[in-house]
Structures are given as structure tokens and as C-alpha cells.
Design a protein around this motif. Structure first.
Motif, PDB file in Angstrom:
ATOM      1  N   ILE A 164       0.836  -1.204   0.000  1.00  0.00           N
ATOM      2  CA  ILE A 164       0.000   0.000   0.000  1.00  0.00           C
ATOM      3  C   ILE A 164       0.871   1.254   0.000  1.00  0.00           C
ATOM      4  O   ILE A 164       0.609   2.213  -0.740  1.00  0.00           O
ATOM      5  N   THR A 165       1.930   1.254   0.822  1.00  0.00           N
ATOM      6  CA  THR A 165       2.813   2.428   0.853  1.00  0.00           C
ATOM      7  C   THR A 165       3.496   2.654  -0.487  1.00  0.00           C
ATOM      8  O   THR A 165       3.944   3.767  -0.783  1.00  0.00           O
ATOM      9  N   THR A 166       3.554   1.621  -1.311  1.00  0.00           N
ATOM     10  CA  THR A 166       4.211   1.713  -2.618  1.00  0.00           C
ATOM     11  C   THR A 166       3.306   2.329  -3.672  1.00  0.00           C
ATOM     12  O   THR A 166       3.775   3.026  -4.570  1.00  0.00           O
ATOM     13  N   VAL A 167       1.995   2.097  -3.571  1.00  0.00           N
ATOM     14  CA  VAL A 167       1.100   2.453  -4.677  1.00  0.00           C
ATOM     15  C   VAL A 167       0.090   3.546  -4.361  1.00  0.00           C
ATOM     16  O   VAL A 167      -0.488   4.124  -5.287  1.00  0.00           O
ATOM     17  N   PHE A 168      -0.143   3.867  -3.074  1.00  0.00           N
ATOM     18  CA  PHE A 168      -1.318   4.699  -2.775  1.00  0.00           C
ATOM     19  C   PHE A 168      -1.147   6.165  -3.172  1.00  0.00           C
ATOM     20  O   PHE A 168      -2.120   6.898  -3.219  1.00  0.00           O
ATOM     21  N   HIS A 169       0.074   6.597  -3.494  1.00  0.00           N
ATOM     22  CA  HIS A 169       0.252   7.980  -3.957  1.00  0.00           C
ATOM     23  C   HIS A 169       0.183   8.079  -5.485  1.00  0.00           C
ATOM     24  O   HIS A 169       0.513   9.107  -6.054  1.00  0.00           O
ATOM     25  N   GLU A 170      -0.265   6.998  -6.134  1.00  0.00           N
ATOM     26  CA  GLU A 170      -0.504   6.933  -7.579  1.00  0.00           C
ATOM     27  C   GLU A 170       0.758   7.265  -8.393  1.00  0.00           C
ATOM     28  O   GLU A 170       0.775   8.185  -9.219  1.00  0.00           O
ATOM     29  N   PRO A 171       1.828   6.497  -8.196  1.00  0.00           N
ATOM     30  CA  PRO A 171       3.062   6.725  -8.955  1.00  0.00           C
ATOM     31  C   PRO A 171       2.912   6.298 -10.413  1.00  0.00           C
ATOM     32  O   PRO A 171       2.044   5.487 -10.750  1.00  0.00           O
ATOM     33  N   GLU A 172       3.776   6.830 -11.256  1.00  0.00           N
ATOM     34  CA  GLU A 172       3.777   6.465 -12.675  1.00  0.00           C
ATOM     35  C   GLU A 172       4.681   5.273 -12.958  1.00  0.00           C
ATOM     36  O   GLU A 172       4.534   4.591 -13.974  1.00  0.00           O
ATOM     37  N   LEU A 173       5.642   5.040 -12.069  1.00  0.00           N
ATOM     38  CA  LEU A 173       6.550   3.901 -12.165  1.00  0.00           C
ATOM     39  C   LEU A 173       6.575   3.201 -10.815  1.00  0.00           C
ATOM     40  O   LEU A 173       6.767   3.836  -9.781  1.00  0.00           O
ATOM     41  N   ILE A 174       6.368   1.877 -10.838  1.00  0.00           N
ATOM     42  CA  ILE A 174       6.381   1.087  -9.608  1.00  0.00           C
ATOM     43  C   ILE A 174       7.457   0.020  -9.731  1.00  0.00           C
ATOM     44  O   ILE A 174       7.524  -0.693 -10.739  1.00  0.00           O
ATOM     45  N   ILE A 175       8.299  -0.081  -8.714  1.00  0.00           N
ATOM     46  CA  ILE A 175       9.360  -1.086  -8.671  1.00  0.00           C
ATOM     47  C   ILE A 175       9.064  -2.032  -7.517  1.00  0.00           C
ATOM     48  O   ILE A 175       9.018  -1.614  -6.356  1.00  0.00           O
ATOM     49  N   LEU A 176       8.871  -3.310  -7.830  1.00  0.00           N
ATOM     50  CA  LEU A 176       8.491  -4.312  -6.840  1.00  0.00           C
ATOM     51  C   LEU A 176       9.599  -5.360  -6.742  1.00  0.00           C
ATOM     52  O   LEU A 176       9.832  -6.109  -7.687  1.00  0.00           O
ATOM     53  N   ASP A 177      10.276  -5.406  -5.610  1.00  0.00           N
ATOM     54  CA  ASP A 177      11.355  -6.370  -5.381  1.00  0.00           C
ATOM     55  C   ASP A 177      10.810  -7.483  -4.486  1.00  0.00           C
ATOM     56  O   ASP A 177      10.581  -7.284  -3.304  1.00  0.00           O
ATOM     57  N   GLU A 178      10.592  -8.664  -5.085  1.00  0.00           N
ATOM     58  CA  GLU A 178      10.016  -9.818  -4.385  1.00  0.00           C
ATOM     59  C   GLU A 178       8.708  -9.456  -3.675  1.00  0.00           C
ATOM     60  O   GLU A 178       8.573  -9.609  -2.456  1.00  0.00           O
ATOM     61  N   PRO A 179       7.691  -9.002  -4.411  1.00  0.00           N
ATOM     62  CA  PRO A 179       6.450  -8.532  -3.771  1.00  0.00           C
ATOM     63  C   PRO A 179       5.602  -9.632  -3.167  1.00  0.00           C
ATOM     64  O   PRO A 179       4.729  -9.342  -2.345  1.00  0.00           O
ATOM     65  N   PHE A 180       5.830 -10.901  -3.542  1.00  0.00           N
ATOM     66  CA  PHE A 180       4.962 -11.984  -3.083  1.00  0.00           C
ATOM     67  C   PHE A 180       5.491 -12.672  -1.828  1.00  0.00           C
ATOM     68  O   PHE A 180       4.910 -13.665  -1.371  1.00  0.00           O
ATOM     69  N   THR A 181       6.580 -12.168  -1.257  1.00  0.00           N
ATOM     70  CA  THR A 181       7.178 -12.774  -0.069  1.00  0.00           C
ATOM     71  C   THR A 181       6.185 -12.807   1.092  1.00  0.00           C
ATOM     72  O   THR A 181       5.592 -11.788   1.453  1.00  0.00           O
ATOM     73  N   GLY A 182       5.993 -13.993   1.669  1.00  0.00           N
ATOM     74  CA  GLY A 182       5.142 -14.130   2.847  1.00  0.00           C
ATOM     75  C   GLY A 182       3.657 -14.200   2.566  1.00  0.00           C
ATOM     76  O   GLY A 182       2.868 -14.265   3.509  1.00  0.00           O
ATOM     77  N   LEU A 183       3.256 -14.177   1.289  1.00  0.00           N
ATOM     78  CA  LEU A 183       1.834 -14.168   0.959  1.00  0.00           C
ATOM     79  C   LEU A 183       1.323 -15.567   0.632  1.00  0.00           C
ATOM     80  O   LEU A 183       2.025 -16.357  -0.017  1.00  0.00           O
ATOM     81  N   ASP A 184       0.100 -15.869   1.056  1.00  0.00           N
ATOM     82  CA  ASP A 184      -0.526 -17.126   0.680  1.00  0.00           C
ATOM     83  C   ASP A 184      -1.070 -17.010  -0.746  1.00  0.00           C
ATOM     84  O   ASP A 184      -1.111 -15.903  -1.313  1.00  0.00           O
ATOM     85  N   PRO A 185      -1.476 -18.126  -1.365  1.00  0.00           N
ATOM     86  CA  PRO A 185      -1.925 -18.087  -2.770  1.00  0.00           C
ATOM     87  C   PRO A 185      -3.071 -17.112  -3.026  1.00  0.00           C
ATOM     88  O   PRO A 185      -3.125 -16.495  -4.091  1.00  0.00           O
ATOM     89  N   VAL A 186      -3.986 -16.948  -2.063  1.00  0.00           N
ATOM     90  CA  VAL A 186      -5.109 -16.021  -2.256  1.00  0.00           C
ATOM     91  C   VAL A 186      -4.600 -14.591  -2.387  1.00  0.00           C
ATOM     92  O   VAL A 186      -5.013 -13.836  -3.274  1.00  0.00           O
ATOM     93  N   ASN A 187      -3.673 -14.197  -1.517  1.00  0.00           N
ATOM     94  CA  ASN A 187      -3.160 -12.831  -1.546  1.00  0.00           C
ATOM     95  C   ASN A 187      -2.164 -12.612  -2.678  1.00  0.00           C
ATOM     96  O   ASN A 187      -2.037 -11.488  -3.178  1.00  0.00           O
ATOM     97  N   VAL A 188      -1.453 -13.662  -3.094  1.00  0.00           N
ATOM     98  CA  VAL A 188      -0.624 -13.556  -4.303  1.00  0.00           C
ATOM     99  C   VAL A 188      -1.503 -13.202  -5.487  1.00  0.00           C
ATOM    100  O   VAL A 188      -1.189 -12.311  -6.286  1.00  0.00           O
TER     101      VAL A 188
END
Length: 297
Positions: free
Chosen positions: A143-167
Motif C-alpha cells: 500500500i505504501t508503494t502504490v497509494f500515492h498513484e506513482p507512474e513507475l512502480i518497482i516491486l522487489d520480491e512482492p509476493f514474499t510471505g503471501l498465501d496463494p489467495v493474496n498472491v
């Protein structure tokens, strides 16, 4: 328009080249995979893009400008290491991050409520970050990465710790952002996710670019079709080097790589003489296979 361009960028630490003469461009609205084995230079590259560290040589342009605080406010960055203040309450934390991005409080509160609900965290708004599970903290950092509506998003291992539903939930959000024109850089070791999500990739190895471009083009250029084979019986033909270059056994089925010049029909003809075939399918090379073969070479 290119949202990000790297031109002959290098970074050394002592005598070690972390990134060596790296160049690539990413067009607006692209889902771009930045890949490589451990120590390949991915994180160093991302940190140079974010101006956390400075390149020894080369140029980085973001949204048509040299790196500056102005363009960094238009970037969303989710690092592999979490950067959350564990003693703060979730709502307070997000409000704090919104101020670092120059958001007005009224707008920020509206965005915070929207994203907390969107990621099933509304009931945790007044809880301390340390009370959240690992997966919840990952969603909060997203949320802290996307909520200010950036034009470029960089995600480094964004699925870490997430179950299949949240992935799956994060994937849907990423695709929605891309649909709305946001450019996404995805750095992960999960090749199946990259293969499903990304239009183009850059594969780094020992600080250098070894593959780059549209994924479909790379598959045609680098990979060779293989055969997915499920059977019952003793498959002696798999050991015949005249037919089979190599094979990978996955238990329920085997992935066969024909020898040079061998038609898959020859393998099928031989297989039905020895075993009962329940599946015989010609498949294009997976990104995982291309990754392993390229790095090993």
C-alpha cells in the motif's frame, strides 16, 4: 515514451563489478521483469534507479529527466527488506508515508481507507504494525508503494510471505495498474509469475545483461520446444542419446528435450512401443528453463 532508460551504467565495490555497462529502456505501461540469480546485480540496479547509491558511470533517465527528488516522488518502491515502523499504528504509518510524498491529508485519508479495504486490512487500521502477520505487513508495505498513484512502480520480491489467495490479489492489482498506464518493474525469483505477468524481461548475470527484450521473442530466439510426456511402464527410450538430448523427471510426468534434428513424432513412435502414453504434448520452453540454461552457460 520510455519511462526508464539506463545507458552504460556501471557500479563497482572495490574490485568487484556489481553492475557492468548495463543499458535498457522500458516503455510506458510495460510490465517488465528484472531477473537474475543471487548476486547478479538486480538490487544494485534498483538502488541506483532510486538514487540510493550513485553509479560510477553511465546515465539514468526517469520520465525523461535525470534522477532527482522530483521524479522519485513519482515512483513507488517496494524493497525486499521491509521498511515499516513496527510501533506505529497502521493508519498513522500510512498517513506519515503520505506526507513524505507530498499528499494532502484529506486526499491521503481517502486513499488510505480505499487501499486498506481493497487489501482486507481495514479492521487493522488502529493496530500496531508489529501485531500484523508477515503477510499482512507485506500487503501494508505494498500500500505504501502504490497509494500515492506513482507512474513507475518497482516491486522487489512482492509476493514474499503471501498465501496463494493474496498472491492472486496482488497480481490482479498489478495488472489493473498496468491497464491504467502505470509501468511496473517486477524483480522476483518466481519465474512462473514473471512468465504470466511480464511483457519484456532483462536477465542479469554477474552484473551483465545476458538476455533482454520481449518475452515471446526471447522464447523463439533462445529456447527449443520440449515434450511433456506422461506414461506408465519402463521407458528405456529416454536413455537413447540418438533420440533424447536430456529429460527432466517431475514424478507424474517427464519433460523431454529431443536430440538435435529429431522430430517429436519419432519419439512418440518409440514411446508407444515401450509404454502406455497418457499425455504427449509439444510445449514451448518455460522461462524457468531459459533462465537456468542461460545462467549455466
Amino acid at each position: 515514451m520510455n519511462v526508464l532508460t539506463l545507458k552504460n551504467v556501471s557500479k563497482t565495490f572495490g574490485d568487484f563489478y556489481a553492475v557492468n555497462d548495463l543499458s535498457f529502456s522500458i516503455a510506458s505501461g510495460t510490465m517488465y521483469g528484472l531477473l537474475g540469480p543471487n548476486g547478479a546485480g538486480k538490487t544494485t540496479t534498483i538502488r541506483m534507479i532510486m538514487d540510493i547509491i550513485v553509479p560510477d558511470q553511465g546515465e539514468i533517465e526517469i520520465l525523461g529527466r535525470r534522477n532527482s527528488s522530483f521524479v522519485r516522488d513519482r515512483i513507488g518502491y517496494l524493497p525486499e527488506e521491509r521498511g515499516l515502523y513496527r510501533k506505529m499504528r497502521v493508519g498513522e504509518l500510512l498517513l506519515f508515508f503520505s506526507q513524505t510524498k507530498g499528499m494532502k491529508k484529506a486526499d491521503a485519508r481517502e486513499k488510505i481507507d480505499f487501499w486498506l479495504e481493497h487489501l482486507d486490512l481495514s479492521e487493522w487500521k488502529d493496530k500496531k504494525v508489529e501485531e500484523l502477520s508477515r503477510g499482512m505487513q507485506q500487503k501494508l508495505q505494498f500500500i505504501t508503494t502504490v497509494f500515492h498513484e506513482p507512474e513507475l512502480i518497482i516491486l522487489d520480491e512482492p509476493f514474499t510471505g503471501l498465501d496463494p489467495v493474496n498472491v492472486n490479489l496482488l497480481k490482479e492489482i498489478m495488472l489493473e495498474l498496468q491497464k491504467n498506464g502505470v509501468t511496473v518493474i517486477l524483480s522476483t525469483h518466481l519465474m512462473d509469475q514473471v512468465e504470466k505477468l511480464c511483457n519484456s524481461i532483462c536477465l542479469l548475470h554477474q552484473g551483465k545483461k545476458v538476455l533482454e527484450g520481449p518475452l515471446a521473442h526471447i522464447k523463439k530466439q533462445v529456447g527449443r520446444n520440449s515434450i511433456a510426456l506422461a506414461y506408465e511402464g519402463t521407458a528405456r527410450f529416454l536413455r537413447d542419446a540418438r533420440l533424447i538430448n536430456r529429460f527432466d523427471n517431475y514424478g507424474n510426468y517427464v519433460e523431454v528435450h529431443p536430440a538435435e534434428g529429431v522430430d517429436p513424432q519419432e519419439i512418440l513412435h518409440r514411446a508407444v512401443q515401450e509404454v502406455t502414453v497418457s499425455r504427449f504434448e509439444i510445449v514451448e520452453p518455460s522461462l524457468n528453463e531459459i533462465f537456468i540454461q542461460t545462467v549455466q552457460r
